[in-house]
Motif scaffolding. Structure first.
Motif, short mmCIF file in Angstrom:
data_model
loop_
_atom_site.label_atom_id
_atom_site.label_comp_id
_atom_site.label_asym_id
_atom_site.label_seq_id
_atom_site.Cartn_x
_atom_site.Cartn_y
_atom_site.Cartn_z
N ARG A 46 54.11 -17.89 28.30
CA ARG A 46 53.62 -16.78 27.43
C ARG A 46 53.56 -16.85 26.19
NH1 ARG A 46 57.09 -17.03 24.38
NH2 ARG A 46 56.46 -15.26 23.23
N GLY A 47 53.06 -15.89 25.31
CA GLY A 47 52.64 -16.07 23.83
C GLY A 47 51.12 -16.22 23.80
N ALA A 48 50.36 -15.49 23.03
CA ALA A 48 48.87 -15.74 23.01
C ALA A 48 48.21 -16.96 22.86
CB ALA A 48 48.41 -14.82 22.02
N PRO A 49 48.75 -17.87 22.08
CA PRO A 49 48.19 -19.12 22.12
C PRO A 49 48.20 -19.99 23.20
CG PRO A 49 48.96 -18.65 20.00
CD PRO A 49 49.63 -17.55 20.80
N ARG A 89 46.85 -11.14 32.81
CA ARG A 89 47.45 -10.46 31.73
C ARG A 89 46.33 -9.94 30.72
NH1 ARG A 89 52.68 -12.37 28.49
NH2 ARG A 89 53.04 -10.10 28.49
N CYS A 157 60.16 -10.92 18.66
CA CYS A 157 59.55 -11.62 19.84
C CYS A 157 59.69 -13.08 19.63
CB CYS A 157 58.45 -11.22 20.20
SG CYS A 157 57.80 -11.83 21.78
N ASN A 158 58.99 -13.54 20.27
CA ASN A 158 58.89 -15.46 19.87
C ASN A 158 57.42 -15.65 19.37
OD1 ASN A 158 58.29 -18.01 21.50
ND2 ASN A 158 60.11 -18.24 20.22
N ALA A 159 57.32 -16.13 18.50
CA ALA A 159 55.99 -16.59 17.96
C ALA A 159 56.46 -18.05 17.69
CB ALA A 159 55.60 -15.81 17.07
N ALA A 163 55.60 -20.36 22.38
CA ALA A 163 54.40 -19.44 22.43
C ALA A 163 53.06 -19.99 22.15
CB ALA A 163 54.54 -17.97 21.51
N THR A 164 53.10 -21.35 22.06
CA THR A 164 51.79 -21.88 21.56
C THR A 164 51.91 -23.44 22.25
OG1 THR A 164 52.85 -22.96 19.43
CG2 THR A 164 51.65 -20.85 19.22
N GLN A 196 62.71 -11.90 24.69
CA GLN A 196 62.07 -13.16 24.00
C GLN A 196 62.69 -13.56 22.64
OE1 GLN A 196 60.33 -10.52 25.32
NE2 GLN A 196 58.60 -11.21 26.20
N ALA A 236 50.64 -12.47 16.78
CA ALA A 236 49.88 -11.23 17.31
C ALA A 236 49.23 -11.82 18.60
CB ALA A 236 48.50 -11.07 16.39
N ASP A 237 48.94 -10.70 19.53
CA ASP A 237 48.09 -10.84 20.81
C ASP A 237 46.71 -10.87 20.59
OD1 ASP A 237 51.35 -10.80 21.60
OD2 ASP A 237 50.11 -11.71 23.11
N ASN A 247 50.89 -6.48 18.97
CA ASN A 247 52.01 -7.70 19.27
C ASN A 247 52.95 -7.06 19.90
OD1 ASN A 247 53.12 -10.47 18.60
ND2 ASN A 247 54.50 -9.36 17.70
N LYS A 248 53.97 -7.82 20.41
CA LYS A 248 55.24 -7.47 21.05
C LYS A 248 55.73 -5.84 20.63
CE LYS A 248 56.55 -8.74 24.18
NZ LYS A 248 56.01 -8.38 25.38
N PHE A 314 53.17 -4.13 24.66
CA PHE A 314 52.81 -4.34 23.15
C PHE A 314 52.63 -3.03 22.44
CE2 PHE A 314 51.39 -7.74 26.08
CZ PHE A 314 51.73 -8.85 25.30
O1 MRU Z 1 54.92 -10.91 26.46
P1 MRU Z 1 54.81 -11.94 25.64
O2 MRU Z 1 56.12 -12.72 25.58
O3 MRU Z 1 53.89 -12.88 26.10
O4 MRU Z 1 54.28 -11.51 24.26
C1 MRU Z 1 54.31 -12.59 23.15
C2 MRU Z 1 54.11 -12.10 21.92
O5 MRU Z 1 54.04 -10.56 21.49
C3 MRU Z 1 54.08 -12.94 20.64
O6 MRU Z 1 54.38 -12.44 19.56
C4 MRU Z 1 52.50 -13.10 20.58
O7 MRU Z 1 51.87 -13.63 21.66
C5 MRU Z 1 52.23 -14.10 19.30
S1 MRU Z 1 52.73 -15.80 19.93
C6 MRU Z 1 52.56 -16.95 18.83
#
Ligand code: MRU
Length: 348
Positions: A46-49, A89, A157-159, A163-164, A196, A236-237, A247-248, A314
């Protein structure tokens, strides 16, 4: 942050199963695209990147059992796989940007032999992974200039590295500040409903020996008022052309509170999180998830059976509430429409 959140093993996508954290650090091998699709849906990765990287490697998984000899057929398979992964997603645009990149590359190389085309796609997926590692470190350096010794930082959340590919966006800023020798402390919001912040951010920061205090989401206002929060960083997503950022869930609430308390609020995100095809945050598709995430805690029910639930994963923070957006090119500030285009399109 030296966690290996995701990597390509040669015939599988190896991920940390984030649903098992913080109790167990378990790696799983997704050997087919279906397993990866479910891992994305269930937030094992999970996490956008990280989703951008997973999508690119997912395309490689989808080609594993391709036996045909025609490149046109292979390209057809790439398109089918991209279509399938794109239904996992909806909000994180990194996932779609990676799929478009892989698909465009396949289409542009349809005249090459199958083996070459496969090699080109393999190299592109690895490049997406490596680029994420590099841009996170660049964002970290830019963002770390905002953290001064003795500051109190807040995040939701977790950035982070989880998440990367391996370092993080908002938490990458904190890692870079720590590497630069700065001392600061962090308040992490637990981030209901899937926690998260509690499960992942607290785990990552503690592992990296950063002073972190966990709070429930509804404690953010009182902590800002009584503990002197100096700065907020979130990930951010998807970021629209005007800087509005999804974002979350809970991030928008934090930005509103930040404005009331005069706390600078920064979003940290790479170019791959921008969606310049949309004008404002109103156009961002917001994922809604199953009610059980809200009506239970673990396996224990915490709400009456049959209660109506609204569970958006989000929310969208208007760019007017932000002090800036930290990118790999530097910190973008208002006016956002002009400056986002200047910084990101100049690079194109
Ligand atoms: O539902 P998730 O856990 O995938 O949501 C993740 C977030 O909202 C993160 O803050 C976002 O992807 C930025 S990650 C560097």
């Amino acid at each position: 942050m030296a966690v290996q959140t995701i990597r390509w093993t040669g015939n599988a996508v190896r991920i940390i199963d984030q649903t098992r954290l913080p109790n167990k650090l378990v790696y799983i091998n997704c050997r087919d695209v279906d397993t990866l699709w479910h891992a994305i849906k269930e937030l094992k990765v999970r996490g956008a990147p990280a989703l951008g990287v997973a999508a690119a490697y997912g395309v490689l998984l989808g080609l594993k059992d391709f036996k045909g000899s025609s490149s046109a057929q292979l390209v057809g398979r790439v398109c089918e796989v991209c279509d399938y992964i794109g239904k996992s997603r909806p909000t994180a645009v990194n996932l779609f940007n990676s799929l478009s990149q892989m698909q465009a590359l396949a289409l542009n190389n349809v005249d090459k032999p199958v083996a070459i085309l496969k090699a080109v796609l393999w190299a592109e997926a690895n490049a997406i992974y490596e680029e994420d590692r590099a841009v996170c470190r660049a964002m970290g350096k830019h963002g770390a200039t905002l953290i001064k010794n003795g500051m109190t930082v807040m995040t939701v959340c977790n950035a982070g590295g989880l998440a990367t590919a391996d370092y993080g966006t908002a938490l990458g800023v904190m890692y870079a500040a720590k590497e630069a020798g700065k001392k600061f402390k962090v308040y992490a919001l637990e981030t209901r409903p899937l926690l998260q912040g509690a499960r992942l951010t607290a785990w990552e920061l503690m592992k990296n020996k950063i002073d972190v205090t966990l709070i429930c989401d509804n404690m953010a206002a009182t902590v800002m008022k009584t503990k002197g929060v100096d700065i907020i960083f979130t990930g951010a997503d998807r970021i629209a052309s005007n800087g509005d950022a999804a974002n979350k869930i809970g991030t928008y609430m934090l930005a509103v509170l930040a404005q009331h308390h005069g706390v600078p609020f920064y979003v940290v995100a790479p170019k791959t999180t921008f969606d310049l095809k949309i004008k404002t945050g109103k156009e961002i598709p917001i994922e809604e998830r199953k009610p059980e995430e809200v009506t239970s805690f673990g396996l224990r029910p915490t709400a009456p059976k049959g209660v109506k639930v609204f569970n958006p994963a989000f929310d969208v923070t208007p760019s007017g509430l932000m002090s800036g957006i930290v990118t790999e090119y530097g910190i973008i500030r208002a006016p956002y429409v002009k400056n986002i285009h200047k910084v990101l399109l100049y690079d194109a």
